[in-house]
Design a protein around this motif. Structure first.
Motif, PDB file in Angstrom:
ATOM      1  N   CYS A   7       0.848  -1.195   0.000  1.00 50.39           N
ATOM      2  CA  CYS A   7       0.000   0.000   0.000  1.00 50.39           C
ATOM      3  C   CYS A   7       0.882   1.243   0.000  1.00 50.39           C
ATOM      4  O   CYS A   7       1.871   1.296   0.739  1.00 50.39           O
ATOM      5  CB  CYS A   7      -0.873  -0.007   1.257  1.00 50.39           C
ATOM      6  SG  CYS A   7      -1.840   1.505   1.417  1.00 50.39           S
ATOM      7  N   CYS A  55      -1.729   5.900   6.244  1.00 47.73           N
ATOM      8  CA  CYS A  55      -2.777   6.287   7.200  1.00 47.73           C
ATOM      9  C   CYS A  55      -2.181   6.247   8.604  1.00 47.73           C
ATOM     10  O   CYS A  55      -1.424   5.323   8.932  1.00 47.73           O
ATOM     11  CB  CYS A  55      -3.980   5.362   7.069  1.00 47.73           C
ATOM     12  SG  CYS A  55      -4.713   5.437   5.424  1.00 47.73           S
ATOM     13  N   CYS A  75      -2.293   2.902  10.678  1.00 51.30           N
ATOM     14  CA  CYS A  75      -2.256   1.596   9.999  1.00 51.30           C
ATOM     15  C   CYS A  75      -0.856   1.004   9.874  1.00 51.30           C
ATOM     16  O   CYS A  75       0.081   1.667   9.425  1.00 51.30           O
ATOM     17  CB  CYS A  75      -2.894   1.723   8.626  1.00 51.30           C
ATOM     18  SG  CYS A  75      -3.052   0.134   7.801  1.00 51.30           S
TER      19      CYS A  75
HETATM   20 FE1  SF4 Z   1      -3.133   1.548   3.255  1.00 51.31          FE
HETATM   21 FE2  SF4 Z   1      -3.793   0.923   5.757  1.00 51.31          FE
HETATM   22 FE3  SF4 Z   1      -4.522   3.260   4.771  1.00 51.31          FE
HETATM   23 FE4  SF4 Z   1      -5.674   1.016   3.882  1.00 51.31          FE
HETATM   24  S1  SF4 Z   1      -5.840   1.828   5.929  1.00 51.31           S
HETATM   25  S2  SF4 Z   1      -4.928   2.753   2.669  1.00 51.31           S
HETATM   26  S3  SF4 Z   1      -3.939  -0.402   3.997  1.00 51.31           S
HETATM   27  S4  SF4 Z   1      -2.402   2.597   5.090  1.00 51.31           S
END
Ligand code: SF4
Ligand code: SAM
Length: 442
Positions: free
Chosen positions: A166, A170, A173
């Motif tokens: 990814c 975030c 995350c």
């Molecule tokens: Fe990427 Fe996690 Fe954000 Fe989903 S929640 S876009 S996996 S960083």
């Protein structure tokens, strides 16, 4: 979530050097977490089969236990600790010989401490799964078990990974840390795999990735891939999407193509622009609402689900109210609601403004009740409709199978039809989570 797929024991196929093969060796795979992990377990399953292991379902019957793990929330780690404790006991009793820990926890910092505490034989992240192949006695695995490796064939449904990793960051995350940056599979690889699966009898293809709609390859975008797949596979779905990557034309294609299940999973996380910024989500609530309008227009009967985090550091009562407003406006058919869980190494783990547990719990219940109220109302509209239902899981002891309509609704239906086939039945009642159908007409 925990999931394993029952397999028939297979005979030994190869004799790896230096191993005692006087009796059949057995392995048990336990999967924790999301569909990506379920899919990774399918690959692991192929490795152990190739190495001559028979798969068993109980730890006490296994020579080798593989825990394929999730790291997204702390309770996932706690669950794995519980399993490791039990495995320690079985090892002392001589019933389990070796334990391997793979997946997202394996890629996280905590794995070294877990290895020491529980005396784990092998710890692997998500990028070096091929080392497991060497561990179970298969040679030259670096070439064989790459991200290109397809999942299990011959099942009525199959996951097909189209991208890994990814590129977002975030605040809360751990995924970018444990899965790395985005890598998209070439279109021909994906299409070739799906053609083989469909030729082998697979009915239902789910395209998988952490931000599946961010897929792109040599000028092609996700919508092009989805259209192409919808022309080959009899039934198609995809997950998980990111609102910033979701194109209107993809939403329209969902409504236009007969083979695409009209179910959109589009995680919003919060209805507050302030929180969306803190989380680095890259969109505002209004943009999300607009996407949903396009989806509802393209697929009026379709189902919409989302992910919401409550209690992210700094979340105020006003932010929470905004989430409730968005939930009301979007009328989700279902949602995964998560209480914020600090993950070491993420920005949010050290942010000030922790929300007290009691408040998190109250907000969680408020969001949940609102989601269920909306879902219940929307589901009532389906009562009386005659639906074509795809059987996902065959009938259980009470004679009910679990199926799915083309609109993406889950249905309980009294039938002994096999998984992967369709029945037609009238929806007789509905709860907030599932529809109940009468006797099928065929
Ligand atoms: Fe990427 Fe996690 Fe954000 Fe989903 S929640 S876009 S996996 S960083
Ligand atoms: N890629 C998807 C997206 O962008 O929305 C989500 C993938 S993530 C593995 C699945 C969900 O877990 C997220 O949507 C989020 O709601 C939740 N989640 C992730 N980290 C979390 C954390 N630290 N605490 C609580 N929930 C979390």
């Amino acid at each position: 979530m925990s999931s394993t797929t029952p397999m028939t024991p297979i005979p030994l196929s190869r004799k790896p050097a230096g191993q005692d093969l006087t009796g059949p060796r057995t392995a048990c795979i336990r999967t924790f977490g999301c569909q990506m992990n379920v899919h990774d377990s399918d690959r692991i399953r192929r490795m152990i089969q190739d190495a001559g292991y028979a798969e068993v379902q109980r730890y006490e019957d296994a020579d080798l236990v593989i825990l394929n793990t999730c790291y997204v929330r702390e309770n996932a780690v706690d669950r794995v600790r519980g399993h490791l404790g039990e495995l320690g006991r079985l090892r002392r009793e001589g019933r389990v010989k070796r334990v391997a820990l793979t997946g997202c926890i394996g890629a996280a910092q905590e794995s070294a401490a877990l290895k020491r505490t529980y005396d784990i034989d092998l710890v692997l992240g998500t990028h070096n799964t091929y080392e497991l192949a060497e561990f179970v006695g298969l040679p030259t695995m670096r070439e064989t078990y790459t991200p290109e490796l397809p999942g299990t064939e011959g099942e009525h449904n199959a996951f097909v990974t189209i991208m890994t990793g990814c590129n977002y960051q975030c605040s809360y995350c751990i995924v970018p840390t444990v899965r790395g940056r985005m890598i998209c599979r070439p279109m021909e690889g994906v299409i070739g795999e799906i053609e083989r699966l469909v030729a082998g009898g697979t009915e239902y293809i789910t395209l998988l990735g952490q931000t599946v709609d961010a897929w792109r390859y040599e000028g092609k975008r996700f919508c092009d891939l989805l259209e192409a797949v919808s022309q080959i596979a009899p039934r198609v779905w995809f997950t998980t999407s990111h609102p910033s990557n979701m194109e209107d034309r993809t939403l329209r294609v969902i409504g236009e193509r007969d083979t695409i299940v009209e179910r959109l999973h589009l995680p919003v996380q919060s209805g507050s622009d302030r929180m969306l910024k803190v989380m680095h989500r890259g969109y505002k609530a209004e943009r999300y609402r607009r996407k949903i309008e396009v989806f509802r227009e393209a697929a009026p009967d379709g189902t919409l689900s989302t992910d919401i985090i409550v209690g992210h550091p700094g979340e105020t009562e006003e932010d929470h109210e905004k989430t409730l407003e968005l939930v009301e406006d979007c009328a989700f058919d279902s949602a995964y609601i998560f209480k914020f869980s600090p993950r070491r190494g993420t920005e949010a783990a050290t942010m000030p403004g922790a929300v007290p547990d009691a408040i998190v719990q109250r907000r969680f219940l408020e969001v949940l009740r609102q989601i269920e109220r909306n879902a219940f109302q929307r589901n009532q509209r389906k009562v009386g409709d005659v639906e074509e239902i795809y059987i996902r899981h065959g009938s259980t002891e009470d004679g009910k199978a679990i199926g799915e309509t083309w609109s993406g609704h889950a249905v309980h239906v009294r039938t002994d039809a096999a998984p992967g086939t369709y029945v037609k039945a009238r929806i007789e009642s509905a709860g907030p989570h599932v529809l109940y159908a009468g006797e099928p007409s065929r």
